[in-house]
Design a protein around this motif. Sequence first.
Motif, mmCIF file in Angstrom:
data_model
loop_
_atom_site.group_PDB
_atom_site.id
_atom_site.type_symbol
_atom_site.label_atom_id
_atom_site.label_comp_id
_atom_site.label_asym_id
_atom_site.label_seq_id
_atom_site.Cartn_x
_atom_site.Cartn_y
_atom_site.Cartn_z
ATOM 1 N N LEU A 25 0.854 -1.174 0.000
ATOM 2 C CA LEU A 25 0.000 0.000 0.000
ATOM 3 C C LEU A 25 0.896 1.231 0.000
ATOM 4 O O LEU A 25 2.114 1.111 0.125
ATOM 5 C CB LEU A 25 -0.911 0.003 1.236
ATOM 6 C CG LEU A 25 -1.855 -1.188 1.377
ATOM 7 C CD1 LEU A 25 -2.660 -1.075 2.670
ATOM 8 C CD2 LEU A 25 -2.784 -1.287 0.181
ATOM 9 N N ILE A 26 0.305 2.387 -0.153
ATOM 10 C CA ILE A 26 1.071 3.627 -0.105
ATOM 11 C C ILE A 26 0.475 4.550 0.955
ATOM 12 O O ILE A 26 -0.722 4.495 1.243
ATOM 13 C CB ILE A 26 1.114 4.347 -1.474
ATOM 14 C CG1 ILE A 26 -0.284 4.730 -1.937
ATOM 15 C CG2 ILE A 26 1.814 3.490 -2.512
ATOM 16 C CD1 ILE A 26 -0.308 5.646 -3.147
ATOM 17 N N GLU A 59 7.363 8.788 -9.617
ATOM 18 C CA GLU A 59 6.195 9.534 -9.179
ATOM 19 C C GLU A 59 6.041 10.818 -9.991
ATOM 20 O O GLU A 59 7.012 11.363 -10.506
ATOM 21 C CB GLU A 59 6.336 9.891 -7.693
ATOM 22 C CG GLU A 59 6.409 8.673 -6.792
ATOM 23 C CD GLU A 59 7.094 8.971 -5.472
ATOM 24 O OE1 GLU A 59 7.522 10.120 -5.258
ATOM 25 O OE2 GLU A 59 7.223 8.044 -4.668
ATOM 26 N N ASP A 60 4.798 11.298 -10.066
ATOM 27 C CA ASP A 60 4.545 12.598 -10.673
ATOM 28 C C ASP A 60 5.291 13.654 -9.878
ATOM 29 O O ASP A 60 5.531 13.505 -8.676
ATOM 30 C CB ASP A 60 3.040 12.905 -10.670
ATOM 31 C CG ASP A 60 2.270 12.006 -11.625
ATOM 32 O OD1 ASP A 60 2.895 11.467 -12.563
ATOM 33 O OD2 ASP A 60 1.057 11.852 -11.429
ATOM 34 N N HIS A 61 5.646 14.763 -10.520
ATOM 35 C CA HIS A 61 6.451 15.810 -9.881
ATOM 36 C C HIS A 61 5.776 16.411 -8.647
ATOM 37 O O HIS A 61 6.439 16.923 -7.763
ATOM 38 C CB HIS A 61 6.796 16.901 -10.893
ATOM 39 C CG HIS A 61 5.633 17.781 -11.244
ATOM 40 N ND1 HIS A 61 4.637 17.384 -12.097
ATOM 41 C CD2 HIS A 61 5.302 19.012 -10.815
ATOM 42 C CE1 HIS A 61 3.732 18.343 -12.199
ATOM 43 N NE2 HIS A 61 4.110 19.350 -11.430
ATOM 44 N N PHE A 116 3.887 12.839 -3.655
ATOM 45 C CA PHE A 116 4.848 12.287 -2.715
ATOM 46 C C PHE A 116 4.183 11.149 -1.958
ATOM 47 O O PHE A 116 3.160 11.350 -1.298
ATOM 48 C CB PHE A 116 5.315 13.372 -1.733
ATOM 49 C CG PHE A 116 5.984 14.523 -2.428
ATOM 50 C CD1 PHE A 116 7.348 14.503 -2.660
ATOM 51 C CD2 PHE A 116 5.241 15.607 -2.873
ATOM 52 C CE1 PHE A 116 7.970 15.550 -3.319
ATOM 53 C CE2 PHE A 116 5.848 16.666 -3.533
ATOM 54 C CZ PHE A 116 7.213 16.635 -3.757
ATOM 55 N N VAL A 117 4.743 9.941 -2.087
ATOM 56 C CA VAL A 117 4.166 8.764 -1.439
ATOM 57 C C VAL A 117 5.266 7.957 -0.758
ATOM 58 O O VAL A 117 6.440 8.038 -1.136
ATOM 59 C CB VAL A 117 3.405 7.859 -2.440
ATOM 60 C CG1 VAL A 117 2.278 8.611 -3.102
ATOM 61 C CG2 VAL A 117 4.329 7.262 -3.477
ATOM 62 N N GLU A 118 4.864 7.183 0.247
ATOM 63 C CA GLU A 118 5.754 6.223 0.887
ATOM 64 C C GLU A 118 5.104 4.856 0.804
ATOM 65 O O GLU A 118 3.899 4.714 1.033
ATOM 66 C CB GLU A 118 6.001 6.594 2.351
ATOM 67 C CG GLU A 118 6.857 7.831 2.512
ATOM 68 C CD GLU A 118 7.189 8.126 3.968
ATOM 69 O OE1 GLU A 118 6.856 7.297 4.859
ATOM 70 O OE2 GLU A 118 7.766 9.188 4.209
#
Length: 193
Positions: free
Chosen positions: A67-68, A144-146, A149-151
């Motif tokens: 998951l993110i 990722e898109d500019h 922000f994901v983890e």
Amino acid sequence: MPKTNMIKSKLLVEETKETTQIYEGDLLHVKKDSATLPDGSVSTREWIKHPGACAIVPVYENGEIMLIQQFRYPAQQIFLEVPAGKIDPGEKELNTAQRELREETGLEADHYQYIGHFYPCIGYSDEVIHIYTAWGLSHNASSEDHDEFVENETLSFRQAMDLVDQGYINDGKTVVSLSRTWSWWQEHGPFKI
């Protein structure tokens, strides 16, 4: 599918008389329609045109999923979510699922299975989300898109379902995608989770 009286249900249909574009953004388009109701009266319907999206549940052979975590501006909080994203113009749903999995997690998959679709907000949008599960996973670099922000977060599928039951996972697309995919895996999954 539940049995319904289809002739009676047709009596519920509203007919669009006129559409006005209220706002046209990069993603969403707000419309205001004049609609004839089943009793012949006319009312206003405001709604959002959406390109549709795909959600993916990537499953490892050890029964874990990825998951993110992502901050969602409208709700002003971080959510634990399935990888997902909008369908680009002319893009097929499977291609969207593959692209979003790669962009948000850095994963590629050998196998994809379409689970189904659902409408997350029928009161004000035509958005439809297509659910896929993926396996035979391998890591590549995420792109990722500019402005995204994901983890990544890896946990057992069972643990994810417990988090749904406890209300910790409360993003609608994630709840539906995990629940429907969990059911599919119990009956059709290529390996035990």
